[in-house]
Design a protein around this motif. Sequence first.
Motif, mmCIF file in Angstrom:
data_model
loop_
_atom_site.group_PDB
_atom_site.id
_atom_site.type_symbol
_atom_site.label_atom_id
_atom_site.label_comp_id
_atom_site.label_asym_id
_atom_site.label_seq_id
_atom_site.Cartn_x
_atom_site.Cartn_y
_atom_site.Cartn_z
ATOM 1 N N GLN A 116 0.831 -1.201 0.000
ATOM 2 C CA GLN A 116 0.000 0.000 0.000
ATOM 3 C C GLN A 116 0.871 1.257 0.000
ATOM 4 O OE1 GLN A 116 -3.830 -0.811 2.675
ATOM 5 N NE2 GLN A 116 -1.978 -1.247 3.817
ATOM 6 N N THR A 117 0.381 2.295 -0.652
ATOM 7 C CA THR A 117 1.011 3.604 -0.570
ATOM 8 C C THR A 117 0.606 4.264 0.744
ATOM 9 O OG1 THR A 117 -0.854 4.751 -1.587
ATOM 10 C CG2 THR A 117 0.828 3.844 -3.079
ATOM 11 N N LEU A 118 1.274 5.364 1.091
ATOM 12 C CA LEU A 118 0.915 6.089 2.308
ATOM 13 C C LEU A 118 -0.530 6.576 2.227
ATOM 14 C CD1 LEU A 118 1.746 7.275 5.025
ATOM 15 C CD2 LEU A 118 2.536 9.320 3.812
ATOM 16 N N GLU A 119 -0.959 7.039 1.072
ATOM 17 C CA GLU A 119 -2.346 7.508 0.917
ATOM 18 C C GLU A 119 -3.329 6.365 1.135
ATOM 19 O OE1 GLU A 119 0.176 8.155 -1.148
ATOM 20 O OE2 GLU A 119 0.413 10.263 -0.538
ATOM 21 N N GLN A 120 -2.984 5.178 0.667
ATOM 22 C CA GLN A 120 -3.866 4.029 0.866
ATOM 23 C C GLN A 120 -3.910 3.611 2.330
ATOM 24 O OE1 GLN A 120 -2.131 1.284 -1.954
ATOM 25 N NE2 GLN A 120 -3.483 1.950 -3.612
ATOM 26 N N VAL A 121 -2.762 3.686 3.011
ATOM 27 C CA VAL A 121 -2.722 3.374 4.439
ATOM 28 C C VAL A 121 -3.624 4.339 5.212
ATOM 29 C CG1 VAL A 121 -1.264 3.371 6.505
ATOM 30 C CG2 VAL A 121 -0.441 2.318 4.391
ATOM 31 N N LYS A 122 -3.537 5.617 4.892
ATOM 32 C CA LYS A 122 -4.361 6.622 5.562
ATOM 33 C C LYS A 122 -5.848 6.394 5.267
ATOM 34 C CE LYS A 122 -0.902 10.312 5.801
ATOM 35 N NZ LYS A 122 -0.541 11.683 5.328
ATOM 36 N N TYR A 123 -6.151 6.007 4.050
ATOM 37 C CA TYR A 123 -7.545 5.722 3.700
ATOM 38 C C TYR A 123 -8.087 4.567 4.540
ATOM 39 C CZ TYR A 123 -11.621 4.182 1.066
ATOM 40 O OH TYR A 123 -12.894 3.798 0.716
ATOM 41 N N VAL A 124 -7.302 3.502 4.666
ATOM 42 C CA VAL A 124 -7.726 2.345 5.471
ATOM 43 C C VAL A 124 -7.947 2.765 6.919
ATOM 44 C CG1 VAL A 124 -7.025 0.099 6.389
ATOM 45 C CG2 VAL A 124 -6.674 0.628 3.967
ATOM 46 N N ASP A 125 -7.017 3.548 7.473
ATOM 47 C CA ASP A 125 -7.157 4.005 8.862
ATOM 48 C C ASP A 125 -8.457 4.787 9.054
ATOM 49 O OD1 ASP A 125 -4.763 2.839 9.511
ATOM 50 O OD2 ASP A 125 -3.596 4.701 9.448
ATOM 51 N N ALA A 126 -8.742 5.691 8.120
ATOM 52 C CA ALA A 126 -9.950 6.518 8.238
ATOM 53 C C ALA A 126 -11.211 5.665 8.114
ATOM 54 C CB ALA A 126 -9.935 7.612 7.177
ATOM 55 N N GLN A 127 -11.209 4.721 7.177
ATOM 56 C CA GLN A 127 -12.385 3.880 6.985
ATOM 57 C C GLN A 127 -12.619 2.957 8.182
ATOM 58 O OE1 GLN A 127 -14.034 5.619 4.510
ATOM 59 N NE2 GLN A 127 -14.823 3.583 4.106
ATOM 60 N N VAL A 128 -11.547 2.453 8.757
ATOM 61 C CA VAL A 128 -11.680 1.575 9.921
ATOM 62 C C VAL A 128 -12.303 2.342 11.087
ATOM 63 C CG1 VAL A 128 -10.341 0.394 11.710
ATOM 64 C CG2 VAL A 128 -9.919 -0.098 9.298
ATOM 65 N N LYS A 129 -11.857 3.577 11.311
ATOM 66 C CA LYS A 129 -12.434 4.386 12.392
ATOM 67 C C LYS A 129 -13.918 4.677 12.138
ATOM 68 C CE LYS A 129 -8.296 6.656 14.153
ATOM 69 N NZ LYS A 129 -8.453 5.991 15.474
ATOM 70 N N LYS A 130 -14.291 4.796 10.879
ATOM 71 C CA LYS A 130 -15.686 5.044 10.531
ATOM 72 C C LYS A 130 -16.523 3.775 10.645
ATOM 73 C CE LYS A 130 -18.522 6.554 6.592
ATOM 74 N NZ LYS A 130 -18.475 7.025 5.180
ATOM 75 N N LEU A 131 -15.955 2.635 10.225
ATOM 76 C CA LEU A 131 -16.709 1.388 10.183
ATOM 77 C C LEU A 131 -16.868 0.733 11.553
ATOM 78 C CD1 LEU A 131 -15.270 -0.312 6.970
ATOM 79 C CD2 LEU A 131 -17.638 0.425 7.327
ATOM 80 N N ALA A 132 -15.818 0.771 12.362
ATOM 81 C CA ALA A 132 -15.830 0.027 13.635
ATOM 82 C C ALA A 132 -17.062 0.325 14.488
ATOM 83 C CB ALA A 132 -14.540 0.280 14.401
ATOM 84 N N PRO A 133 -17.452 1.618 14.681
ATOM 85 C CA PRO A 133 -18.639 1.888 15.499
ATOM 86 C C PRO A 133 -19.940 1.400 14.865
ATOM 87 C CG PRO A 133 -17.257 3.850 15.283
ATOM 88 C CD PRO A 133 -16.767 2.850 14.282
ATOM 89 N N GLN A 134 -19.914 1.154 13.547
ATOM 90 C CA GLN A 134 -21.095 0.622 12.879
ATOM 91 C C GLN A 134 -21.191 -0.897 13.033
ATOM 92 O OE1 GLN A 134 -21.070 1.941 8.761
ATOM 93 N NE2 GLN A 134 -20.383 3.997 9.330
ATOM 94 N N ILE A 135 -20.030 -1.528 13.241
ATOM 95 C CA ILE A 135 -19.995 -2.992 13.347
ATOM 96 C C ILE A 135 -20.196 -3.445 14.782
ATOM 97 C CG2 ILE A 135 -18.578 -5.049 12.939
ATOM 98 C CD1 ILE A 135 -17.070 -3.392 10.802
ATOM 99 N N VAL A 136 -19.562 -2.750 15.725
ATOM 100 C CA VAL A 136 -19.668 -3.109 17.144
ATOM 101 C C VAL A 136 -20.257 -1.934 17.913
ATOM 102 C CG1 VAL A 136 -17.671 -4.646 16.958
ATOM 103 C CG2 VAL A 136 -17.342 -2.300 17.734
#
Length: 550
Positions: A116-136
């Motif tokens: 992954q590029t740095l931009e892709q890593v940052k995208y994953v981090d942001a999406q995980v923070k957004k998704l986690a509260p929706q999953i748990v």
Amino acid sequence: MKRWLLTGAMVLALPMQAQAFVGISSSTATYQAKAVKSVQATQMQPVLQNAMSKRQSKVSLTYRGNFKDVSGHLREAIEAALRTDEYLTYDYRGYSAEWRGINGSVQIIVTLRYSQTLEQVKYVDAQVKKLAPQIVNATMDAHEKVKAIHDYVVTHTTYDTAMNQAINSPYYALTTGKTLCNGYAMLTYKLLKEAGIPVRLISGEADGIGHVWNLVQLDGQWYHLDTTWDDPLPDKGEISYDYYLLSDAMIAPDHHFKNGGLNQHDLPYPKATTSYENVLRDSGRTGLAQSLEIAANHAKTPEQLTAALTKQLARFEPVVTVAYHGDPAAIKASVQRALATPDVQSAQLAVVEQPRLRGIKTALLNVKYNATLRDVLVEPATLTVGDSPQLKVTALMSNGATFDVTREAKLTSSPNVSVEQGRLLAKSVGTSTVTASFRGQTTANAVTVNPLPKRLYYPLANIASQGTQFNVAPTAEFSFTFDEVVASANVHAMTAYGEAVAVATSTEGNVLRVTPAERYPQGTVYVIAQDVVSVTGKAMQAQSYRITIQ
């Protein structure tokens, strides 16, 4: 059994070297090497670690050591950097290096490769923070959070049968819904981390092919979790739990690994020695076990199999499982006998062999019932200030059938009545609502708290006094001793004004021990043991202490 398409191999990191200098540089650093090899590698590590955390592809160094030591020290520095960040380790895809110069001044250019590029890593981090509260959510315990995240990854990701290594990362799992084992495991890792669940990445071989999966810690015990192999092919949105929280022994027949992983960069892996099936059984998590298709019971004879199935059907379990240690030919007849009840509308039988129970057939029934869940009831419904009785939660079906769900139901407290350590704690006068949820049904239960008939004066009426103790530590333990072995008792504590104080109790023969759930409040507290019944059924004299807290 479901059939699986195994994942592709990880790319091994092999260094290249040349003595021709190539001039592009994205970062520069100069340091003086020392005679001790490990010190030189440590000096080089921070520069490389910083560059790798930013996913830089080129790093330039001026190395002031011996020319012949470059290759070894460079490799050591990169491996040390990788050991500081497990997620980076699995995003890393190798390096090549070129250097030239003389002893004391060697110019090095390192080319680094990542998934992954740095931009892709940052995208994953942001999406995980957004998704986690929706999953748990906050009402889930750690066990439920792991299942929710496992199910999300499996249902929102598809295995790329073309085995395109270019999309083998969590970025492509999130943006295209398609990836390989590295993408599955790294996304699972990120989501579990965000949910506060201890998790590792682990690599080895699965049926002879390079593979990545996870190690997850629950209640201090580690387990293997493979979301890739729990995603059946062809992908029809189904979820498997064949590789859900397995021990080392359970996963060993088709997942082989050793400390360090495929590339020997990983820190030592923790041992996974616990059977999750036993944990669920011992903790009374029958519903969770059933939802994971984990056998809730074991049977050795056809009669035991029928009885075990019947017991679960009486609880209107949507998924019924029994591990059968006898002749598999007897399973169908035993199932038919158990299903001879008007409560069952239809049932589908599957006889499977799961990795956690290799060599043993499990009867798995998906059942539809004629009755539906109507209410989730909490008892008792009437309390007096200061009471803290053991609560009971009952599922009521539309046909009038009931069964106990105390250990499985989710309860929400109210200001007047709280739920603490399996008890209802009556704090103040009034009518409150205790909400109980089970299998998607939620019931608001009214609980009335009545005032004390009169102010409490010590010694308490009809309760034997064990005396008054002054300047007591707020965490002190008290014990009551009775003539006979105690079978049950109502042990509680309250202030002189009737405000309930939460306590924890234990019984050792004829002795009851009491400690505060947290700390006794300042002032005067009464510790009381009432309704004490011995194992012979004898009602024994109530006892109490009056204590003042220092």
